[in-house]
Design a protein around this motif. Sequence first.
Motif, PDB file in Angstrom:
ATOM      1  N   ARG A 273      42.325   7.374  41.216  1.00  0.00           N
ATOM      2  CA  ARG A 273      42.237   8.766  40.764  1.00  0.00           C
ATOM      3  C   ARG A 273      42.285   8.887  39.246  1.00  0.00           C
ATOM      4  O   ARG A 273      42.025   9.954  38.689  1.00  0.00           O
ATOM      5  N   LEU A 274      42.676   7.822  38.566  1.00  0.00           N
ATOM      6  CA  LEU A 274      43.018   7.957  37.156  1.00  0.00           C
ATOM      7  C   LEU A 274      41.815   8.241  36.267  1.00  0.00           C
ATOM      8  O   LEU A 274      41.933   8.934  35.256  1.00  0.00           O
ATOM      9  N   ALA A 275      40.646   7.709  36.602  1.00  0.00           N
ATOM     10  CA  ALA A 275      39.468   8.001  35.788  1.00  0.00           C
ATOM     11  C   ALA A 275      39.204   9.496  35.749  1.00  0.00           C
ATOM     12  O   ALA A 275      38.934  10.067  34.680  1.00  0.00           O
ATOM     13  N   GLY A 276      39.309  10.151  36.901  1.00  0.00           N
ATOM     14  CA  GLY A 276      39.102  11.596  36.947  1.00  0.00           C
ATOM     15  C   GLY A 276      40.192  12.361  36.218  1.00  0.00           C
ATOM     16  O   GLY A 276      39.920  13.346  35.512  1.00  0.00           O
ATOM     17  N   LEU A 277      41.428  11.906  36.358  1.00  0.00           N
ATOM     18  CA  LEU A 277      42.542  12.585  35.700  1.00  0.00           C
ATOM     19  C   LEU A 277      42.413  12.499  34.181  1.00  0.00           C
ATOM     20  O   LEU A 277      42.553  13.512  33.468  1.00  0.00           O
ATOM     21  N   VAL A 278      42.142  11.286  33.664  1.00  0.00           N
ATOM     22  CA  VAL A 278      42.016  11.119  32.218  1.00  0.00           C
ATOM     23  C   VAL A 278      40.820  11.897  31.690  1.00  0.00           C
ATOM     24  O   VAL A 278      40.901  12.546  30.641  1.00  0.00           O
ATOM     25  N   THR A 279      39.711  11.859  32.402  1.00  0.00           N
ATOM     26  CA  THR A 279      38.520  12.602  31.986  1.00  0.00           C
ATOM     27  C   THR A 279      38.816  14.086  31.856  1.00  0.00           C
ATOM     28  O   THR A 279      38.449  14.739  30.867  1.00  0.00           O
ATOM     29  N   ALA A 280      39.501  14.644  32.856  1.00  0.00           N
ATOM     30  CA  ALA A 280      39.814  16.068  32.838  1.00  0.00           C
ATOM     31  C   ALA A 280      40.760  16.418  31.692  1.00  0.00           C
ATOM     32  O   ALA A 280      40.557  17.418  30.983  1.00  0.00           O
ATOM     33  N   ARG A 281      41.804  15.627  31.505  1.00  0.00           N
ATOM     34  CA  ARG A 281      42.763  15.917  30.436  1.00  0.00           C
ATOM     35  C   ARG A 281      42.132  15.761  29.054  1.00  0.00           C
ATOM     36  O   ARG A 281      42.543  16.424  28.100  1.00  0.00           O
ATOM     37  N   ALA A 282      41.138  14.879  28.944  1.00  0.00           N
ATOM     38  CA  ALA A 282      40.453  14.706  27.675  1.00  0.00           C
ATOM     39  C   ALA A 282      39.411  15.799  27.429  1.00  0.00           C
ATOM     40  O   ALA A 282      38.856  15.878  26.322  1.00  0.00           O
ATOM     41  N   GLY A 283      39.140  16.622  28.428  1.00  0.00           N
ATOM     42  CA  GLY A 283      38.132  17.663  28.293  1.00  0.00           C
ATOM     43  C   GLY A 283      36.722  17.127  28.274  1.00  0.00           C
ATOM     44  O   GLY A 283      35.810  17.758  27.724  1.00  0.00           O
ATOM     45  N   ALA A 284      36.526  15.947  28.876  1.00  0.00           N
ATOM     46  CA  ALA A 284      35.197  15.338  28.915  1.00  0.00           C
ATOM     47  C   ALA A 284      34.472  15.712  30.204  1.00  0.00           C
ATOM     48  O   ALA A 284      35.089  16.189  31.167  1.00  0.00           O
ATOM     49  N   ARG A 285      33.168  15.479  30.226  1.00  0.00           N
ATOM     50  CA  ARG A 285      32.363  15.730  31.420  1.00  0.00           C
ATOM     51  C   ARG A 285      32.281  14.462  32.240  1.00  0.00           C
ATOM     52  O   ARG A 285      31.956  13.391  31.723  1.00  0.00           O
ATOM     53  N   ALA A 286      32.595  14.542  33.509  1.00  0.00           N
ATOM     54  CA  ALA A 286      32.603  13.366  34.377  1.00  0.00           C
ATOM     55  C   ALA A 286      31.181  12.951  34.731  1.00  0.00           C
ATOM     56  O   ALA A 286      30.350  13.780  35.118  1.00  0.00           O
ATOM     57  N   VAL A 287      30.922  11.651  34.601  1.00  0.00           N
ATOM     58  CA  VAL A 287      29.647  11.067  35.001  1.00  0.00           C
ATOM     59  C   VAL A 287      29.930  10.113  36.154  1.00  0.00           C
ATOM     60  O   VAL A 287      30.779   9.224  36.048  1.00  0.00           O
ATOM     61  N   HIS A 288      29.236  10.302  37.264  1.00  0.00           N
ATOM     62  CA  HIS A 288      29.467   9.489  38.453  1.00  0.00           C
ATOM     63  C   HIS A 288      28.292   8.538  38.673  1.00  0.00           C
ATOM     64  O   HIS A 288      27.147   8.842  38.337  1.00  0.00           O
ATOM     65  N   THR A 289      28.606   7.402  39.239  1.00  0.00           N
ATOM     66  CA  THR A 289      27.607   6.367  39.478  1.00  0.00           C
ATOM     67  C   THR A 289      27.973   5.619  40.755  1.00  0.00           C
ATOM     68  O   THR A 289      29.137   5.651  41.192  1.00  0.00           O
ATOM     69  N   GLY A 290      27.010   4.937  41.326  1.00  0.00           N
ATOM     70  CA  GLY A 290      27.291   4.090  42.474  1.00  0.00           C
ATOM     71  C   GLY A 290      27.768   2.708  42.093  1.00  0.00           C
ATOM     72  O   GLY A 290      28.233   1.956  42.945  1.00  0.00           O
ATOM     73  N   LEU A 291      27.681   2.347  40.805  1.00  0.00           N
ATOM     74  CA  LEU A 291      28.136   1.034  40.361  1.00  0.00           C
ATOM     75  C   LEU A 291      29.654   0.912  40.470  1.00  0.00           C
ATOM     76  O   LEU A 291      30.382   1.870  40.220  1.00  0.00           O
ATOM     77  N   VAL A 292      30.111  -0.270  40.799  1.00  0.00           N
ATOM     78  CA  VAL A 292      31.539  -0.582  40.843  1.00  0.00           C
ATOM     79  C   VAL A 292      31.821  -1.673  39.822  1.00  0.00           C
ATOM     80  O   VAL A 292      31.301  -2.781  39.931  1.00  0.00           O
ATOM     81  N   LEU A 293      32.595  -1.344  38.832  1.00  0.00           N
ATOM     82  CA  LEU A 293      33.051  -2.337  37.864  1.00  0.00           C
ATOM     83  C   LEU A 293      34.252  -1.775  37.121  1.00  0.00           C
ATOM     84  O   LEU A 293      34.684  -0.658  37.388  1.00  0.00           O
ATOM     85  N   GLU A 294      34.796  -2.547  36.191  1.00  0.00           N
ATOM     86  CA  GLU A 294      35.981  -2.131  35.466  1.00  0.00           C
ATOM     87  C   GLU A 294      35.725  -2.218  33.962  1.00  0.00           C
ATOM     88  O   GLU A 294      34.859  -2.982  33.508  1.00  0.00           O
ATOM     89  N   GLY A 295      36.503  -1.455  33.198  1.00  0.00           N
ATOM     90  CA  GLY A 295      36.299  -1.421  31.756  1.00  0.00           C
ATOM     91  C   GLY A 295      36.431  -2.773  31.090  1.00  0.00           C
ATOM     92  O   GLY A 295      35.764  -3.050  30.080  1.00  0.00           O
ATOM     93  N   GLY A 296      37.286  -3.647  31.632  1.00  0.00           N
ATOM     94  CA  GLY A 296      37.440  -4.971  31.052  1.00  0.00           C
ATOM     95  C   GLY A 296      36.232  -5.859  31.229  1.00  0.00           C
ATOM     96  O   GLY A 296      36.143  -6.927  30.617  1.00  0.00           O
ATOM     97  N   ALA A 297      35.290  -5.433  32.064  1.00  0.00           N
ATOM     98  CA  ALA A 297      34.083  -6.225  32.314  1.00  0.00           C
ATOM     99  C   ALA A 297      32.978  -5.959  31.305  1.00  0.00           C
ATOM    100  O   ALA A 297      31.970  -6.663  31.303  1.00  0.00           O
ATOM    101  N   ILE A 298      33.166  -4.943  30.456  1.00  0.00           N
ATOM    102  CA  ILE A 298      32.082  -4.509  29.565  1.00  0.00           C
ATOM    103  C   ILE A 298      32.521  -4.647  28.114  1.00  0.00           C
ATOM    104  O   ILE A 298      33.545  -4.099  27.713  1.00  0.00           O
TER     105      ILE A 298
END
Length: 366
Positions: free
Chosen positions: A150-175
């Motif tokens: 749930r944390l990606a959505g929570l942080v996005t909302a608190r930051a006032g950013a627009r959520a972008v959804h994708t079918g890809l599964v990966l983690e920030g440490g991979a990029i």
Amino acid sequence: MERRRFVRSVMSLAGGALVAACGERTSAAAPAPGVRRVMPDEGDPHRRTWMAFGVSDRVWEPAQVPVVQRNLAAIAKAVARFEPVTMLVRPAERDLARGLLGDAEVELVATELDDLWLRDTGPVFVTGGAAVDFNFTGWGGKQQHSNDRRLAGLVTARAGARAVHTGLVLEGGAIEVDGEGTAIITESCVLNRNRNPGLSKEDVEDRLGGLLGLEKIIWLPGIAGHDITDGHTDFYARFAGPGVVVAGLDPDPGSYDHEVTRRHLEILRSASDARGRELRVEVIEAPTRLRREPAGPDFAAGYVNFYLCNGGVLAPEFGDPEADAAALATLRRLFPDREVVQLDIDGIASGGGGIHCTTQQEPALR
């Protein structure tokens, strides 16, 4: 993140999250007209750093938990010298976190957490006022993540950013990106069947191109099955500027990372970026001695998992005088306009991660 530990018992994924995330191949939401989404370089100015104060008792033994909590507080306090920090914290641990943070200016946000690795569980911020949710699945179903997904959505909302959804599964440490269209990614993680079954390298390149503004991906093989992440990029190679990569080398011939890090260096030294520049590769060797022996098989002893914040570089030190000093000298040379701060993060490292793994930048450019 190079998480060295496999959790003793693999937890089932709540609600079939892995199947849903990997099976649904929806296209990414288009940016606003005239806006090109780009994942900025980590060295670009930040609005803030996000962290999570949520040590998992499935990863660390009870005696280690307070050590890890002190490590997290030390990282947050160090970052707060350079830029604002917002830390997610379990409601029951809010007072504990505040006590460890002292008078450091760290905002605490109460929420339930499974673990502390916000680099992987949080969103990836991009330009155009957006943040990408890459469907955290506990590194391919290896760890409980009903709260952390749930944390990606929570942080996005608190930051006032627009959520972008994708079918890809990966983690920030991979990029790892340079902000100019080039990324470094490990095949062992992103092309793993436990994340993205049925997708080819070309499929992933096409989708990440639109999501993160990528024009070229340099693929490193990585190594699957030895750590919970299946070999995240941010333990192996990082951009230190346009056309400059700092890469880790494990000098121990008995380590499973020895040959793969040598192979990574060969690939990087023959590669060019999206602008056609040949990469300059700077090498930092892992320590050969540790402060606490035996450190255990999950200990992540590497210097490449550093974190760039506004005016600062946070990097680990492991009690190896020669290797610690060499890493410090290299980072000071690569980042002459930043203060390099070395921290003892042995508690966090014993769980298989590092400073970069615990942090996620929110860029100032939106």
